[in-house]
Design a protein around this motif. Structure first.
Motif, mmCIF file in Angstrom:
data_model
loop_
_atom_site.group_PDB
_atom_site.id
_atom_site.type_symbol
_atom_site.label_atom_id
_atom_site.label_comp_id
_atom_site.label_asym_id
_atom_site.label_seq_id
_atom_site.Cartn_x
_atom_site.Cartn_y
_atom_site.Cartn_z
ATOM 1 N N ARG A 125 0.812 -1.213 0.000
ATOM 2 C CA ARG A 125 0.000 0.000 0.000
ATOM 3 C C ARG A 125 0.847 1.265 0.000
ATOM 4 N N ASN A 126 2.113 1.139 0.303
ATOM 5 C CA ASN A 126 2.993 2.307 0.347
ATOM 6 C C ASN A 126 3.790 2.517 -0.932
ATOM 7 N N TYR A 127 3.574 1.702 -1.944
ATOM 8 C CA TYR A 127 4.370 1.808 -3.159
ATOM 9 C C TYR A 127 4.098 3.122 -3.898
ATOM 10 N N GLU A 128 5.145 3.638 -4.521
ATOM 11 C CA GLU A 128 5.014 4.790 -5.398
ATOM 12 C C GLU A 128 5.935 4.593 -6.591
ATOM 13 N N ILE A 149 9.640 2.072 -2.540
ATOM 14 C CA ILE A 149 9.457 2.810 -1.293
ATOM 15 C C ILE A 149 10.748 3.578 -1.006
ATOM 16 N N PRO A 150 10.664 4.806 -0.495
ATOM 17 C CA PRO A 150 11.890 5.510 -0.106
ATOM 18 C C PRO A 150 12.733 4.657 0.841
ATOM 19 N N LEU A 151 14.020 4.603 0.589
ATOM 20 C CA LEU A 151 14.898 3.783 1.418
ATOM 21 C C LEU A 151 14.824 4.191 2.879
ATOM 22 N N ALA A 152 14.729 5.482 3.140
ATOM 23 C CA ALA A 152 14.665 5.952 4.524
ATOM 24 C C ALA A 152 13.477 5.351 5.272
ATOM 25 N N ASP A 153 12.348 5.187 4.588
ATOM 26 C CA ASP A 153 11.166 4.611 5.237
ATOM 27 C C ASP A 153 11.423 3.170 5.677
ATOM 28 N N ASN A 203 18.771 10.196 2.174
ATOM 29 C CA ASN A 203 18.397 11.230 1.213
ATOM 30 C C ASN A 203 17.092 10.866 0.518
ATOM 31 N N GLU A 204 16.298 11.877 0.188
ATOM 32 C CA GLU A 204 14.977 11.640 -0.389
ATOM 33 C C GLU A 204 15.016 10.904 -1.725
ATOM 34 N N LEU A 205 16.149 10.927 -2.422
ATOM 35 C CA LEU A 205 16.249 10.243 -3.703
ATOM 36 C C LEU A 205 16.482 8.746 -3.564
ATOM 37 N N ALA A 206 17.136 8.314 -2.481
ATOM 38 C CA ALA A 206 17.472 6.899 -2.324
ATOM 39 C C ALA A 206 16.189 6.077 -2.232
ATOM 40 N N PHE A 207 16.124 4.983 -2.963
ATOM 41 C CA PHE A 207 14.862 4.286 -3.199
ATOM 42 C C PHE A 207 15.107 2.781 -3.176
ATOM 43 N N MET A 208 14.171 2.043 -2.593
ATOM 44 C CA MET A 208 14.204 0.588 -2.671
ATOM 45 C C MET A 208 13.111 0.162 -3.636
ATOM 46 N N ALA A 209 13.514 -0.466 -4.735
ATOM 47 C CA ALA A 209 12.562 -0.829 -5.782
ATOM 48 C C ALA A 209 12.118 -2.280 -5.644
ATOM 49 N N PHE A 210 10.820 -2.482 -5.868
ATOM 50 C CA PHE A 210 10.217 -3.809 -5.859
ATOM 51 C C PHE A 210 9.534 -4.104 -7.193
ATOM 52 N N GLY A 211 9.589 -3.131 -8.091
ATOM 53 C CA GLY A 211 8.969 -3.330 -9.392
ATOM 54 C C GLY A 211 9.471 -2.310 -10.393
ATOM 55 N N LEU A 212 9.099 -2.532 -11.643
ATOM 56 C CA LEU A 212 9.342 -1.545 -12.698
ATOM 57 C C LEU A 212 8.263 -1.713 -13.758
ATOM 58 N N TYR A 213 8.001 -0.640 -14.464
ATOM 59 C CA TYR A 213 6.931 -0.632 -15.462
ATOM 60 C C TYR A 213 5.620 -1.182 -14.897
ATOM 61 N N LEU A 227 18.251 -1.864 -4.562
ATOM 62 C CA LEU A 227 18.500 -0.465 -4.273
ATOM 63 C C LEU A 227 18.544 0.337 -5.570
ATOM 64 N N VAL A 228 18.084 1.585 -5.508
ATOM 65 C CA VAL A 228 18.217 2.511 -6.634
ATOM 66 C C VAL A 228 18.757 3.821 -6.072
ATOM 67 N N VAL A 229 19.974 4.165 -6.472
ATOM 68 C CA VAL A 229 20.627 5.398 -6.011
ATOM 69 C C VAL A 229 20.975 6.201 -7.257
ATOM 70 N N PRO A 230 20.086 7.040 -7.753
ATOM 71 C CA PRO A 230 20.197 7.540 -9.127
ATOM 72 C C PRO A 230 21.331 8.515 -9.395
ATOM 73 N N TRP A 231 21.944 9.078 -8.348
ATOM 74 C CA TRP A 231 23.058 9.996 -8.590
ATOM 75 C C TRP A 231 24.406 9.285 -8.605
ATOM 76 N N LYS A 232 24.390 7.974 -8.421
ATOM 77 C CA LYS A 232 25.612 7.173 -8.411
ATOM 78 C C LYS A 232 25.613 6.207 -9.596
ATOM 79 N N TYR A 233 26.806 5.736 -9.947
ATOM 80 C CA TYR A 233 26.893 4.738 -11.003
ATOM 81 C C TYR A 233 26.107 3.492 -10.607
ATOM 82 N N GLY A 234 25.614 2.804 -11.621
ATOM 83 C CA GLY A 234 24.657 1.729 -11.401
ATOM 84 C C GLY A 234 25.119 0.600 -10.512
#
Length: 321
Positions: A125-128, A149-153, A203-213, A227-234
């Motif tokens: 229910r918290n996915y974005e 979900i934001p990693l911080a959460d 940081n608000e950008l750091a994200f834990m991904a459980f899906g795509l598309y 993990l998805v940290v978009p300001w760093k190399y993959g």
């Protein structure tokens, strides 16, 4: 009338995906065959098992005019050495890994260590959705609509202590399911390890991904959580996570241990600091053909400097690369 203010990490309106593309993205998921690094995506590129649709908050203000990378390219062109060193190996072999059930061990300097199953870590229910640029250290890039979900959460659930200055992540180590780990040619000391400073992780950008598309993550993209940290190399965006540890000392990370002169702990996207073997000033945005490569200029922090540059005030980013 409710007026929503745009988060600081949202891409500008000049970069918004056309409404017809955004509203029909589930049709777009099927995509068309992509051309990545000059190679037409083969039939297995979208051969993942049927993936579940995810419920998530629709955030059209976060869509990007930077054209979404076709799903076939996102799922068919990967670095996931647990399944082999070829870009197509993860899509060919990741189905050999089972992601159910999945648990994550949390330990170190926190108030709630333990072993948690996926549903406890990340209630759906918290996915974005967040549409982020992904820049590989190899100088290719994608634009991916992640669900998560934001990693911080997630980290705050475990009540990290004041002494926790870093957070460490570890990938599943199971050679029976991950053929790259049992290869006699592998030079990696498994499991794959990564880490962030706590202020980076929060940081608000750091994200834990459980899906795509709009669907659950395919195995080759790091199912069931990455993990998805978009300001760093993959390579910092570690896949198939099974351990999270809070610690005082800076963790040793896989590529830093393998080749510290090439891959530093921070790994911030920086066109001013070349890789020892190639320039980082440009990147190939996939899909990209051999005869007509889609080159774009690389921007510092992958274009997210407004949100993250302050994390590195006073640091020599040529030394702390």
């Amino acid at each position: 009338m409710n007026i929503l203010s745009k988060p600081s990490w949202a891409l500008p309106e000049t970069e918004v995906t056309p409404e017809s593309v955004y509203l029909n993205r589930r049709t777009f998921m099927a995509g068309t065959a992509a051309v990545a690094a000059g190679v037409v995506m083969p039939a297995w590129a979208d051969a993942s098992p049927e993936l579940a649709e995810l419920d998530y908050r629709s955030r059209p203000d976060l869509s990007t005019q930077e054209k979404l990378t076709p799903r076939d390219a996102v799922t068919g062109y990967n670095n996931f050495y647990e399944f082999g060193t070829g870009k197509g190996d993860p899509a060919s072999y990741a189905h050999e890994m089972s992601v159910e059930p999945w648990t994550v061990t949390v330990d170190g300097a926190c108030g709630k260590p333990g072993t948690y199953d996926l549903s406890a870590l990340a209630p759906e229910r918290n996915y974005e959705e967040r549409i982020y640029r992904l820049r590989c250290v190899e100088a290719w890039s994608m634009v991916v609509p992640w669900i998560g979900i934001p990693l911080a959460d997630i980290l705050n659930q475990f009540e990290p202590s004041a002494s926790a200055r870093y957070v460490y992540f570890e990938t599943l180590n199971d050679p029976a399911q991950m053929r790259g780990q049992r290869s006699r040619f592998s030079t990696i000391d498994w499991p794959y390890r990564e880490g962030l400073r706590m202020d980076e992780a929060m940081n608000e950008l750091a994200f834990m991904a459980f899906g795509l598309y709009g669907k659950t993550l395919p195995n080759q993209n790091g199912a069931p959580m990455r993990l998805v940290v978009p300001w760093k190399y993959g390579f910092k965006s570690i896949k198939s996570i099974v351990r999270i540890r809070f610690q005082e000392e800076q963790p040793k990370t896989t590529w830093e241990m393998l080749a510290p002169q090439e891959y530093g702990f921070y790994a911030n996207v920086n066109p001013e600091v070349d890789h020892p073997r190639w320039s980082q000033k440009r990147e190939r945005r996939l899909p990209s053909g051999l005869l007509s490569p889609n080159w774009v200029e690389t921007t510092k922090f992958n274009g997210y400097g407004e949100q993250v540059a302050s994390l590195y005030d006073g640091m020599d980013l040529r030394k702390f690369y």
